[in-house]
Design an enzyme around this catalytic site. Sequence first.
Site, PDB file in Angstrom:
ATOM      1  N   ARG A   1      26.965  67.163 -31.554  1.00  0.00           N
ATOM      2  CA  ARG A   1      28.147  67.776 -32.190  1.00  0.00           C
ATOM      3  C   ARG A   1      29.287  66.780 -31.977  1.00  0.00           C
ATOM      4  NH1 ARG A   1      30.515  73.838 -31.946  1.00  0.00           N
ATOM      5  NH2 ARG A   1      28.863  73.977 -33.491  1.00  0.00           N
TER       6      ARG A   1
ATOM      7  N   HIS B   1      27.913  71.097 -41.380  1.00  0.00           N
ATOM      8  CA  HIS B   1      27.369  71.963 -40.324  1.00  0.00           C
ATOM      9  C   HIS B   1      26.041  72.554 -40.821  1.00  0.00           C
ATOM     10  CE1 HIS B   1      27.086  74.260 -36.800  1.00  0.00           C
ATOM     11  NE2 HIS B   1      28.031  75.156 -36.976  1.00  0.00           N
TER      12      HIS B   1
ATOM     13  N   GLN C   1      24.159  75.742 -39.248  1.00  0.00           N
ATOM     14  CA  GLN C   1      24.716  77.057 -39.556  1.00  0.00           C
ATOM     15  C   GLN C   1      24.173  77.559 -40.897  1.00  0.00           C
ATOM     16  OE1 GLN C   1      26.956  78.932 -37.511  1.00  0.00           O
ATOM     17  NE2 GLN C   1      26.291  80.521 -38.917  1.00  0.00           N
TER      18      GLN C   1
ATOM     19  N   ASP D   1      35.719  80.851 -43.153  1.00  0.00           N
ATOM     20  CA  ASP D   1      35.711  80.168 -41.853  1.00  0.00           C
ATOM     21  C   ASP D   1      37.175  80.081 -41.410  1.00  0.00           C
ATOM     22  OD1 ASP D   1      34.996  78.606 -39.663  1.00  0.00           O
ATOM     23  OD2 ASP D   1      34.508  76.811 -40.821  1.00  0.00           O
TER      24      ASP D   1
ATOM     25  N   CYS E   1      30.779  81.956 -39.818  1.00  0.00           N
ATOM     26  CA  CYS E   1      29.971  81.256 -38.799  1.00  0.00           C
ATOM     27  C   CYS E   1      30.402  81.572 -37.382  1.00  0.00           C
ATOM     28  CB  CYS E   1      29.997  79.760 -39.058  1.00  0.00           C
ATOM     29  SG  CYS E   1      31.628  78.999 -38.904  1.00  0.00           S
TER      30      CYS E   1
ATOM     31  N   ARG F   1      20.903  81.801 -35.555  1.00  0.00           N
ATOM     32  CA  ARG F   1      20.972  80.392 -35.142  1.00  0.00           C
ATOM     33  C   ARG F   1      19.762  80.054 -34.270  1.00  0.00           C
ATOM     34  NH1 ARG F   1      25.812  77.682 -35.166  1.00  0.00           N
ATOM     35  NH2 ARG F   1      24.476  75.926 -34.647  1.00  0.00           N
TER      36      ARG F   1
HETATM   37  N1  NVA Z   1      34.854  74.712 -39.308  1.00  0.00           N
HETATM   38  C1  NVA Z   1      34.708  75.070 -37.914  1.00  0.00           C
HETATM   39  C2  NVA Z   1      33.330  75.575 -37.634  1.00  0.00           C
HETATM   40  C3  NVA Z   1      33.097  76.010 -36.210  1.00  0.00           C
HETATM   41  C4  NVA Z   1      31.698  76.465 -35.951  1.00  0.00           C
HETATM   42  C5  NVA Z   1      35.036  73.867 -37.049  1.00  0.00           C
HETATM   43  O1  NVA Z   1      34.629  72.757 -37.381  1.00  0.00           O
HETATM   44  O2  NVA Z   1      35.714  74.049 -36.033  1.00  0.00           O
HETATM   45  N1   CP Z   2      29.094  78.720 -35.445  1.00  0.00           N
HETATM   46  C1   CP Z   2      29.035  77.818 -34.458  1.00  0.00           C
HETATM   47  O1   CP Z   2      28.613  76.657 -34.638  1.00  0.00           O
HETATM   48  O2   CP Z   2      29.437  78.295 -33.248  1.00  0.00           O
HETATM   49  P1   CP Z   2      29.732  77.459 -31.936  1.00  0.00           P
HETATM   50  O3   CP Z   2      30.932  76.587 -32.209  1.00  0.00           O
HETATM   51  O4   CP Z   2      29.999  78.483 -30.899  1.00  0.00           O
HETATM   52  O5   CP Z   2      28.530  76.603 -31.607  1.00  0.00           O
END
Ligand code: NVA
Ligand code: CP
Length: 298
Positions: A102, A129, A132, A217, A257, A285
Site C-alpha cells: 500500500r 485500489h 477493494q 468514497d 469501501c 475483502r
Molecule cells: N480513497 C481512499 C480509500 C481508502 C480505502 C484513500 O485513498 O484514502
Molecule cells: N477499504 C480499505 O482499503 O480499508 P483500509 O484502509 O482499512 O484497509
Amino acid sequence: MKPRHFTSLLDLSSEELRQILNRAIELKNTKGREYQPLKGQVLAMVFEKSSTRTRISFETGMVHFGGSALFLSPRDTQLGRGEPLQDSAKVISSMVDGIMLRTDRHETVTTFAQHSSVPVINGLTDLEHPCQLLADMQTYLEFRGDIKGKTVTWIGDGNNMCHSYIHAAQLLDFKLNIASPIGYHPLPAYADLAKDRVTLFSNAIEAAKDSDLIVTDVWASMGQEEEQKLREVAFKDYQINETIMKAANADALFMHCLPAHRGEEVTADVIDGPQSVIFPEAENRLHAQKALLEFLLV
Ligand code: NVA
Ligand code: CP
C-alpha cells in the site's frame, strides 16, 4: 518464469476476474480450516499508509491458508531510509512468496513488480485500489447476481477507487455513471480507456437515475488531509442522501469501501439504511483476497 502480479484490476482477464469472484463465494461458504494450500508460505505486506481492512484481511487470509504475513512499515525498514526500490524488491522477494504493498505512489508498486521474483499485489495506491473492487464485485454478485449490463453510479471524487471502478466496468461489462465536481473527475488516462461504458456527469441526481448500485468514497483521501476544508466546499452537492437513493432504482444497493464520514459524503440514514451493504462488502475483502492469493500463489 515471470510471476503473475496484481498491480491493477486489468492484470486479470474478464474470465479470470469472474473465476476469482465465484471462488471467493465458494471459499466464504466453506466451513473448516483444513484447506491450507499456502502452508509455510509468507506474504510480506508493506504499508506506507494506514489500514484496518486491508491489513487484517490479508493477514487473516494467509493464516487461514496455513501461511503467515509480515507487516512492514517504511518507518521500521530500510525502505523509509531510501534503499532503492529495485534492491528492496529483489531482496524481499528472495525470501518471501508474495508481496502486498500500500503506497503513496502507484509507481512504487509497478517498480516492485518489475523487479520482484514473486507476485506483487496492489493494496491501494494513489491511482488504484483493485483489491477493494474484488470485494465490491463479489458483494454485488451475492446480493443481485451478474453485474453485466447493469448501471453503477459513482458519486464523488474521481480517485483511486473510481479508477478501479472504471476497470471493473470494462472487465465485467457494466455501465458506469460518474458524477464529480469540476476538477475532481477521474484522470483521462482512466476515463478514456472505457469511453463506451463510462459517462461523466456534473449533476449527482442525473447520474443516479436508473442505477442499480450507488457508490461513493471519502472526499479527501489519505495524503489529502490538508485539502479537507476546500473539498468539503467543492463536494457539498455530491453527498449520497435519500434524494440520490430515490433517483436510483428501488432495489439499488449502496457501497462504500470504508472508512466513511457520516454526514459528509453519505448521510447516516443511507449508510446505515436497508440498501447499504457496507459490512458484507468489508467482510468480503477477506474472501475475495483469499481467492486472489490462491490464484497467484498456489
Ligand atoms: N480513497 C481512499 C480509500 C481508502 C480505502 C484513500 O485513498 O484514502
Ligand atoms: N477499504 C480499505 O482499503 O480499508 P483500509 O484502509 O482499512 O484497509
